[in-house]
Enzyme design. Structure first.
Site: not given
Length: 567
Positions: A400, A539, A541
């Site tokens: 990001c 994102h 993750e």
């Protein structure tokens, strides 16, 4: 060898009432942060291991509509779902342990409930009645709980905060009513408490647990299972005392000890009989035998690594590790996939914001990760971290804002745009200082319609949120990592790399290897002449799991492992 895959589908348990979800309400007492979210996630994984389908939900008593506008120092990270909900980080635990994607309908706050009630009142839906907490607010909570209750075997609902919190009372009253509305045996209550150990007397004290249960009983809820957090083994005498004074069966007093890794939780809770206690409370007999092979494999990978890599996370919220919870866990998953332990060092980006000696802070690391964030503070340090990684050939993952800083670094130091910066920082400063390589995202396509945003819009819920598709360049490093050229990932951002600079940056060597399907929004950049340098606007993750590591984190840690052999 890759970690075993957890079964995402399971046989349905329909019972005597037809297909109707059994509800497990998880509450907490004595103190906060006892691990209700982890206990809920571990229990969900154990029920899956026995062949049942599950869904997990979080009911938060705070008055914020959602955690989207909360400071990371206040609340930790914001976990984003595929359908664009900004939720509590506990939903990340739920997903990581069960593999069940969270939805917008899996998270609700007092603020959301009250907003809905007031909207209905303004529309006249209540036909002129006086609006009260009971029944209007509690009915709204109960309606939320009913959503999708015919889709799964077990619905696990965690109530945030602790029993006795004034803002939580409507939720406790709602679940009390809900349990009576349902047929007998359809709902149970699991209460987490603390058993403090007094070293001076060498005793575990049960009185805080007794008082917590008494408080719960005073509002009409009797716990069926007690999960007692303790640093010491619970002697049989204390277990019997808790069962007697709290009116629960002795075998339903479950110990929860401190663990070296959260991924031990399913096996630890199973060893203490939590899943069996739940099935007994629902009178489900005979209980299906659990298949815990996936968690034994996870345990083995966590505790038997074959090496270690050091990763620097250069961020601005490093004082609170929960601000980057999913990133830390995704790195752990990448380590498990590569049979290495990932040692994370938290580096405050402001430390070398004005320092020229970046190497002092970043030498010796096998990889550098720059995560997301908001605001200008610390960004010059992140830009220097990206420059160091590029020049020193250290594996780099920018997420990001971390991607945006890598692009600004490339624009300034390689492409000749000396004053490159972000419109976000100019907006914050109130004057124009930069050539905006990163600009405020004004419009994008979501599904079949166009979304438009203005700089002055409300902060909450106005970002580009949720899962969006991206098209990858064949032969690129990211396409190799994913094993495909079409992906979908979760986003949470308000500013975007300006595609108008794409040609200029690509001439300088930075490849835009992932784009939105319409080609208007850059999603991924990479340096092809670098061992491993990737920036992503989304994102990744948020989708990583211990039994299914995200491909980018898996490949990133592999690159770090390769680097460790050279250092």
């Amino acid at each position: 060898m890759q970690p075993a895959e957890i079964p995402h589908t399971s046989k349905n348990f329909t019972g005597v009432f037809g297909h109707m979800a059994r509800y497990i309400f998880i509450t907490g007492g004595v103190v906060s942060s006892l691990g209700k979210g982890l206990a809920s996630a571990a229990l969900g994984a154990l029920l899956q291991a026995r062949g049942f389908s599950v869904r997990l939900r979080k009911l938060d008593p705070y008055l914020n509509v959602d955690p989207g506008t909360m400071s990371p120092f206040e609340h930790g990270e914001v976990f984003v779902t595929d359908d664009g909900a900004e939720t509590d980080l506990d939903l990340g635990h739920y997903e990581r342990f069960t593999g069940v994607p969270a939805r917008m309908t899996d998270s609700v706050s007092s603020g959301r409930i009250y907003s809905t009630v007031l909207e209905k009142e303004r529309r006249g839906d209540y036909l002129g009645k006086t609006i009260q907490v009971v029944p209007h607010v509690t009915n709204e909570i109960k309606d939320f709980l009913k959503i999708g209750d015919d889709e799964v075997d077990f619905m696990l609902c965690e109530i945030g905060g602790t029993v006795g919190d004034i803002e939580g009372l409507p939720f406790f009253e709602a679940i009390r009513q809900f349990s009576h509305d349902k047929p007998r045996g359809q709902c149970i209550f699991m209460h987490l408490t603390l058993l403090p150990y007094l070293a001076a007397s060498g005793e575990l004290k049960t009185k805080p647990t007794q008082h917590s249960v008494k408080e719960l009983q005073s509002i009409g809820i009797a716990p069926d299972i007690l999960v007692c957090r303790s640093e010491q083994p619970i002697p049989e005498k204390e277990r019997e005392k808790i069962a007697l004074f709290c009116n629960v069966r002795k075998e339903h007093v479950v110990a929860a000890y401190d663990l070296k890794s959260i991924y031990e939780a399913p096996l630890a809770y199973h060893a203490q009989g939590l899943d069996q206690a739940v099935l007994d409370a629902f009178d489900i007999s005979p209980a299906p035998k659990p298949d815990l092979n996936v968690w034994h494999d996870v345990y083995d990978r966590v505790h038997n690594p074959e090496g270690e890599v050091r990763v620097a996370i250069v961020g601005k919220y490093t004082q609170l590790e929960d601000a980057y919870k999913s990133i830390a866990e995704a790195l752990t998953h990448g380590g498990m996939a590569n049979r290495v332990k990932v040692k994370i060092d938290w580096v405050d980006a402001e430390v070398f914001d004005s320092s020229e000696d970046v190497a002092t802070h970043l030498e010796g690391f096998h990889a550098i990760l720059v995560p997301g964030g908001f605001g200008e503070r610390g960004t010059e340090g992140k830009i220097k971290a990206a420059q160091y990684a590029r020049e020193q050939k250290v594996p780099y993952l920018g997420i990001c804002l971390g991607m945006q800083m890598a692009v600004i670094e490339a624009a300034r130091n390689v492409a000749g745009v000396k004053t490159a910066g972000s419109e976000e920082f100019d907006h914050e400063a109130g004057k124009k200082r930069f050539e905006p390589v990163v600009y405020h995202l004004k419009e994008w396509v979501q599904g079949n319609h166009k979304v438009e945003r203005k700089v002055g819009d409300d902060k909450g819920g106005t970002m580009r949120l949720g899962a969006y598709d991206a098209t990858l360049t064949p032969g690129s490093r990211v396409a190799e990592a994913y094993g495909t050229t079409t992906i979908d990932e979760r986003h949470r951002h308000r500013y975007e790399v300006d595609v108008a600079y794409k040609d200029q940056l690509e001439k300088a060597g930075l490849v835009f290897s992932g784009m939105s399907p319409d080609g208007k929004l850059p999603e991924i950049v990479e340096w092809p002449d670098h061992p491993w340098f990737i920036g992503v606007q989304f994102h990744p993750e948020l989708k990583s799991k211990p039994f299914d590591p995200h491909p980018l984190f898996k490949d990133f840690v592999r690159a770090a492992k390769d680097m460790s052999r050279l250092v």
